[in-house]
Design a protein around this motif. Sequence first.
Motif, PDB file in Angstrom:
ATOM      1  N   GLU A   1       0.829  -1.205   0.000  1.00 38.94           N
ATOM      2  CA  GLU A   1       0.000   0.000   0.000  1.00 38.94           C
ATOM      3  C   GLU A   1       0.864   1.255   0.000  1.00 38.94           C
ATOM      4  OE1 GLU A   1      -3.928   0.638   2.294  1.00 38.94           O
ATOM      5  OE2 GLU A   1      -2.353   1.400   3.619  1.00 38.94           O
TER       6      GLU A   1
ATOM      7  N   HIS B   1      -0.462   8.467   1.442  1.00 36.56           N
ATOM      8  CA  HIS B   1      -0.363   9.871   1.049  1.00 36.56           C
ATOM      9  C   HIS B   1      -0.830  10.749   2.204  1.00 36.56           C
ATOM     10  CE1 HIS B   1      -0.190   8.556  -3.218  1.00 36.56           C
ATOM     11  NE2 HIS B   1      -1.071   7.648  -2.812  1.00 36.56           N
TER      12      HIS B   1
ATOM     13  N   ARG C   1      -4.948   2.085  -7.451  1.00 36.23           N
ATOM     14  CA  ARG C   1      -4.437   2.686  -8.684  1.00 36.23           C
ATOM     15  C   ARG C   1      -3.529   1.662  -9.357  1.00 36.23           C
ATOM     16  NH1 ARG C   1      -0.904   7.487  -7.498  1.00 36.23           N
ATOM     17  NH2 ARG C   1      -2.864   8.595  -7.224  1.00 36.23           N
TER      18      ARG C   1
ATOM     19  N   GLN D   1      -3.997   2.308  -2.414  1.00 36.92           N
ATOM     20  CA  GLN D   1      -3.614   3.666  -2.033  1.00 36.92           C
ATOM     21  C   GLN D   1      -4.407   4.052  -0.794  1.00 36.92           C
ATOM     22  OE1 GLN D   1      -1.402   5.512  -4.275  1.00 36.92           O
ATOM     23  NE2 GLN D   1      -1.246   3.493  -5.211  1.00 36.92           N
TER      24      GLN D   1
ATOM     25  N   GLU E   1      -4.919   7.563   1.813  1.00 39.67           N
ATOM     26  CA  GLU E   1      -4.577   8.963   2.018  1.00 39.67           C
ATOM     27  C   GLU E   1      -5.343   9.534   3.197  1.00 39.67           C
ATOM     28  OE1 GLU E   1      -5.672  10.878  -1.696  1.00 39.67           O
ATOM     29  OE2 GLU E   1      -7.710  11.255  -0.989  1.00 39.67           O
TER      30      GLU E   1
END
Length: 152
Positions: A2, A5, A73, A78, A80
């Motif tokens: 993973e 962000h 993605r 991902q 965040e």
Amino acid sequence: MEVTHLLARAVIRREDRVLLVRADGHAHTFLPGGHVEEGEGLTGCLRRELREELGVESRVGRYLGAVEHQWTREGTPQYEVNHCFAVDVPALGSSADPPAQEAYLSFEWAPVDALGDARLQPAPLRRLLAAPEEATPWWASTLDSSVPVEGA
């Protein structure tokens, strides 16, 4: 593995509208701002990103809250966390969409009651930004399956 962000996001309002960004080739929009760089704080990141994206100086105000979001993605998970701040940008008018300083971005003023039409992501921001402002910071997540996520 993973990818994580850490993001600082600006909530720039004019009357009943909020400034959104769209990256070329994407159907969704997001709030101005971006990734925190090594050794940089959230508010410093936000001022830097607004200079880069819009070519403007800004005043970062109070902390509004955070939204965590998860997606994939190109097969890579991902994750965040978007930290959102009220931001004042005196140089920005509200009569026209401001020009971007980066060629792959475009900006638009969107009515807060139509953020779903603008496909704002993460989706919980649509509800949070349309609600009356609260004194305490808010929190939302697209990871909690017990909480419905609009338009995710």
